[in-house]
Design a protein around this motif. Structure first.
Motif, mmCIF file in Angstrom:
data_model
loop_
_atom_site.group_PDB
_atom_site.id
_atom_site.type_symbol
_atom_site.label_atom_id
_atom_site.label_comp_id
_atom_site.label_asym_id
_atom_site.label_seq_id
_atom_site.Cartn_x
_atom_site.Cartn_y
_atom_site.Cartn_z
ATOM 1 N N UNK A 1 -6.647 3.646 -1.250
ATOM 2 C CA UNK A 1 -5.565 2.751 -0.814
ATOM 3 C C UNK A 1 -5.010 3.215 0.530
ATOM 4 N N UNK A 2 -4.841 4.531 0.675
ATOM 5 C CA UNK A 2 -4.342 5.055 1.945
ATOM 6 C C UNK A 2 -5.272 4.731 3.096
ATOM 7 N N UNK A 3 -6.574 4.763 2.837
ATOM 8 C CA UNK A 3 -7.522 4.405 3.884
ATOM 9 C C UNK A 3 -7.407 2.961 4.309
ATOM 10 N N UNK A 4 -6.972 2.096 3.354
ATOM 11 C CA UNK A 4 -6.847 0.672 3.692
ATOM 12 C C UNK A 4 -5.730 0.425 4.689
ATOM 13 N N UNK B 1 0.794 -1.226 0.000
ATOM 14 C CA UNK B 1 0.000 0.000 0.000
ATOM 15 C C UNK B 1 0.819 1.265 0.000
ATOM 16 N N UNK B 2 1.939 1.299 0.748
ATOM 17 C CA UNK B 2 2.733 2.532 0.797
ATOM 18 C C UNK B 2 3.323 2.872 -0.563
ATOM 19 N N UNK C 1 5.690 2.964 11.088
ATOM 20 C CA UNK C 1 6.226 4.192 10.499
ATOM 21 C C UNK C 1 5.945 4.297 9.013
ATOM 22 N N UNK C 2 5.960 3.172 8.296
ATOM 23 C CA UNK C 2 5.726 3.228 6.847
ATOM 24 C C UNK C 2 4.301 3.672 6.555
ATOM 25 N N UNK D 1 11.629 6.641 6.569
ATOM 26 C CA UNK D 1 10.971 7.544 5.618
ATOM 27 C C UNK D 1 11.609 7.486 4.235
ATOM 28 N N UNK D 2 12.939 7.415 4.200
ATOM 29 C CA UNK D 2 13.616 7.422 2.908
ATOM 30 C C UNK D 2 13.470 6.106 2.159
ATOM 31 N N UNK D 3 13.051 5.062 2.861
ATOM 32 C CA UNK D 3 13.016 3.731 2.243
ATOM 33 C C UNK D 3 11.616 3.225 2.010
ATOM 34 N N UNK D 4 10.627 4.070 2.120
ATOM 35 C CA UNK D 4 9.252 3.577 2.001
ATOM 36 C C UNK D 4 8.841 3.350 0.554
ATOM 37 N N UNK D 5 9.644 3.851 -0.385
ATOM 38 C CA UNK D 5 9.355 3.619 -1.803
ATOM 39 C C UNK D 5 10.255 2.532 -2.363
ATOM 40 N N UNK D 6 9.762 1.690 -3.289
ATOM 41 C CA UNK D 6 10.635 0.685 -3.904
ATOM 42 C C UNK D 6 11.724 1.354 -4.733
#
Length: 794
Positions: free
Chosen positions: A741-744, A722-723, A753-754, A789-794
């Motif tokens: 998606x954010x609501x899920x 989801x993130x 934290x993610x 925070x910096x790693x929440x995206x693939x």
């Protein structure tokens, strides 16, 4: 046994169910379901397990099971809405609801004739012996108060290996091989006898008899087909009561909850002879038996035989191997050292024994047990391959079975389940017709573990059900708890952490009741893993506190590193990053690269995640590559898959997009038809498409991955998918979809934290700056959030 609940009386032996003395007619399968649920009322029973137990096969539809349960409820005056009797456990199975009491079906018959107790002088005490179990022709048991009885390898291999090793350690740490040809006691629901540590009236050189005589008597009772609590469990129970002496333990009311009879051996040496007296206390009886002999083992064996005679039983003497007092003493002394966790002393005793004793097959097997307990699995394999060749197929069948079980445990821990399965199959074939419940129970547990590795969960569950029945028959609550640890592992492997947590909590309670430190620690480590999957990071940390420090829970160094890796993950989950890093650093410095490969890979995965969070993508990619070992894939394929996904992320952040594409291909190829693995391959595909500028394809792949993890509904997976999906939706200005998606995943923003970071980004994209500032202020209070925070995206 007869069971009473509400106004009902259930007699499984006569297949009768009565309500207020009036017969209640149930269909045969519904009656069988009722009996199985009542007999296993201390826990939830999975649908697969219930199907295997009632129908004897696994190809039965869940619709038929549901229809059968409906008929059962109707027969009990219950409904699917009330669920007063049979309660549905969502996405798992059923659990028995009413409070239930147990009593004997009839008065005891006279005890069966016992064999000769031996050449020693025996004093049997009272003239009217009570019977623990009825003789062969009655089929009845004593009336006592009885509590409730207690194609892919996604994450399963590591669990099954350790659980089977633990079972081998506890179940056979000090016991000699049983012939297993005696009649089996009907003891599925019965409480076992509990033999306490002996009171020793002799010189300090004989202090080992405290555990040694306890174990001798317990083994002898077990040879007479009397369910007897394993000595390993008794040691744990006694450690929980350090101030209690023998008499206090004998009359301890809490021990009455786990044993029908308590036995206290007392030994002393007088005028060159040994005297052993066994004081026995039960719910409504107190008596003693006594024996004398020139050697202490002979006196202890004769006293145990006298007790068997009082219980209407006789020991079975069928081993073809000769025995001597010196050999008996060596085996009992080394067994006592193992029970006291003094492995070095046990080794020394064998090293200083005469050469002819060292070469005895039973001593070789004992040495292998010591090596297994110490985690020296290669030495176990080398020793036992030679021993099995010596024994051949015409030697002592019971000893051969024990050697194969010990060897299978070492093979499992070395990541060789196929060889272990062959050994388990041999044991089942060798002991099936011998009434050797102990060996069969361990072998079936091992078979279930390997079948679980292969993803054949229905067959594995059925095999574990058979293992539970065999192990309950010998009163081995410790082994039964091991079965539950494996069942909990099945649920983790099936991506059902909530169900796994429920089963593992029950296993922890059983281990605690029995004082089993290693089993409790391992079950707690698995429970912490389930809680982490549920994003209950505080719960996982609290659970890890219960098995920390590892050296207070196990002497097995391999197991200690397993606990260290579990603790590090729990610490990182709550933001205690430096402490987690310190533990992983210690794991890397001090553990054995080969023997502790699984724990080291898990630690490397955690450090790779930390490195990417700090912005060091090159180090993260290198660590992830190092973590993705064959051992990790074989024993924890879920962690292996997540490691590869993390590596693709790190490689892309480092600008190595083409290298990442190769890893994505590996994930695709490994996924096969597994739904969870396919979802993770789609996540990797989506990240790769995004990095290559193919946004439309990336959105499609994220949507597919999100649908896959939605079906499994595991919080950890939902947040991972989801993130990343929310961020790309925001970039694509698809804010309505991003809001959905954010609501899920919003429900976990206060604990992960993610998820919290994704919420901040979404609120800013929606123009809700005040809410975003508040959320970000709370987020910055969380050290994990800063790191992630910096790693929440693939």
């Amino acid at each position: 046994m007869i069971y009473r609940f509400d106004d009902f009386l259930l007699n499984p032996a006569t297949r009768e169910l009565r309500k207020s003395e009036e017969p209640v007619v149930l269909p045969a399968r519904a009656f069988d379901c009722l009996v199985y649920l009542v007999e296993h009322r201390e826990r939830a029973v999975g649908r697969d397990e219930l199907i295997a137990a009632v129908w004897g096969r696994t190809e039965i539809s869940e619709a038929l099971l549901s229809h059968t349960v409906l008929k059962l409820r109707r027969g009990l005056g219950d409904t699917g809405n009330e669920q007063r009797t049979v309660r549905t456990v969502p996405r798992f199975g059923y659990r028995w609801g009413p409070a239930t009491t147990v009593e004997a079906a009839a008065e005891d018959a006279p005890p069966a004739a016992a064999g000769e107790p031996g050449d020693c002088a025996v004093d049997t005490g009272e003239a009217a012996p009570p019977s623990l179990a009825s003789p062969p022709d009655s089929g009845e048991a004593d009336a006592v108060d009885i509590p409730p009885p207690s194609s892919r390898r996604w994450r399963w291999g590591g669990l099954s290996a350790v659980a089977v090793v633990l079972l081998a350690l506890w179940g056979f740490a000090s016991r000699p091989p049983r012939s297993g040809t005696g009649e089996a006691v009907q003891a599925t629901a019965a409480m076992p006898v509990l033999v306490l540590p002996a009171e020793v009236g002799a010189a300090d050189d004989w202090r080992w008899l405290r555990f040694g005589l306890m174990d001798l008597v317990a083994n002898r009772l077990r040879d007479g087909a009397v369910p007897t609590t394993p000595s390993e469990s008794v040691v744990g129970l006694v450690r929980q009561r350090p101030a209690a002496d023998g008499d206090a333990l004998l009359r301890d009311a809490s021990l009455a909850q786990v044993a029908a009879l308590r036995v206290l051996p007392r030994v002393r040496q007088e005028q060159g002879q040994w005297q052993v007296r066994l004081d026995v206390v039960g719910a409504q009886r107190t008596f003693d038996v006594e024996a004398r002999a020139d050697d202490v083992v002979g006196a202890g064996r004769a006293a145990a035989d006298a007790l068997l005679q009082r219980l209407g039983r006789a020991a079975n003497e069928a081993s073809p191997l000769p025995r001597t007092p010196a050999l008996d003493e060596l085996l009992q002394h080394t067994g006592a050292a193992m029970l006291a966790d003094q492995l070095d002393q046990a080794r020394e005793l064998i090293a200083h024994a005469p050469p002819e004793l060292q070469r005895d097959p039973r001593v070789e097997q004992r040495m292998a047990q010591i090596e297994l307990r110490a985690g020296d699995y290669e030495a176990v394999g080398t020793r036992l391959q030679v021993l099995l060749d010596r024994l051949g197929h015409d030697g002592d069948a019971a000893l051969r079975a024990r050697a194969m079980l010990t060897l299978a445990a070492s093979q499992m821990r070395r990541g060789q389940p196929e060889r272990a399965l062959e050994l388990y199959d041999e044991v089942v074939a060798l002991r099936r017709d011998q009434g050797d419940h102990e060996a069969l129970g361990v072998a079936r547990l091992g078979r279930g573990a390997v079948l679980g590795q292969r993803g054949r969960f229905d067959e594995a569950t059925a095999e574990l059900s058979r293992a539970r029945t065999e192990l309950e028959a010998v009163g081995d609550g410790l082994a039964v708890a091991s079965v539950d640890v494996n069942l909990g592992g099945f649920q983790l492997a099936r991506h059902r952490p909530a169900d796994a947590a429920a089963i593992l909590k029950n296993a922890v309670r059983q281990f605690e009741r029995l004082g089993a430190r290693e089993g409790r620690a391992y079950a707690l480590a698995e429970l912490a893993a389930a809680e982490s999957e549920l994003l209950d990071h505080d719960g996982a940390l609290a659970t890890s506190e219960r098995f920390w420090p590892p050296e207070s829970n196990t002497s097995n160094q391999r197991m200690r590193w397993t606990l260290v890796a579990a603790r590090a993950r729990a610490l990182y989950g709550v933001g205690r990053v430096e402490e987690a890093q310190a533990l992983v650093d210690r794991l890397g410095r001090e553990s054995d690269p080969k023997g502790d490969a699984l724990a080291r890979s898990r630690g490397a995965l955690l450090v790779a995640r930390m490195s990417l969070a700090r912005g060091d993508a090159q180090t993260s990619a290198a660590l992830a590559a190092a973590a993705a070992t064959p051992a990790l894939r074989a024993e924890d394929a879920i962690a292996w898959t997540r490691t590869l996904l993390l590596r693709t992320q790190a490689l892309r952040v480092a600008g190595r997009v083409s290298d990442a594409a190769e890893v994505v291909e590996t994930l695709r190829a490994a996924a096969g038809g597994d739904e969870w693995a396919t979802a993770y391959a789609q996540l990797a595909d989506a990240g790769q498409a995004e990095a290559e500028g193919r946004r439309a394809l990336a959105l499609d792949r994220y949507a597919e991955a999100m649908r896959g993890v939605e079906r499994l509904a595991v919080p950890e997976d939902l947040v991972v998918a989801g993130t990343a999906y929310v961020d790309l939706l925001i970039e694509a200005s698809q804010l309505d979809a991003a809001r959905a998606v954010g609501g899920r995943i919003a429900m976990w923003a206060d604990r992960d934290a993610r998820a919290a970071t994704a919420q901040v980004r979404l609120l800013r994209a929606l123009g809700q700056d005040d809410a975003a500032r508040r959320a970000e202020g709370a987020l910055l209070q969380d050290p994990t959030a800063v790191a992630e925070r910096a790693a929440s995206r693939p």
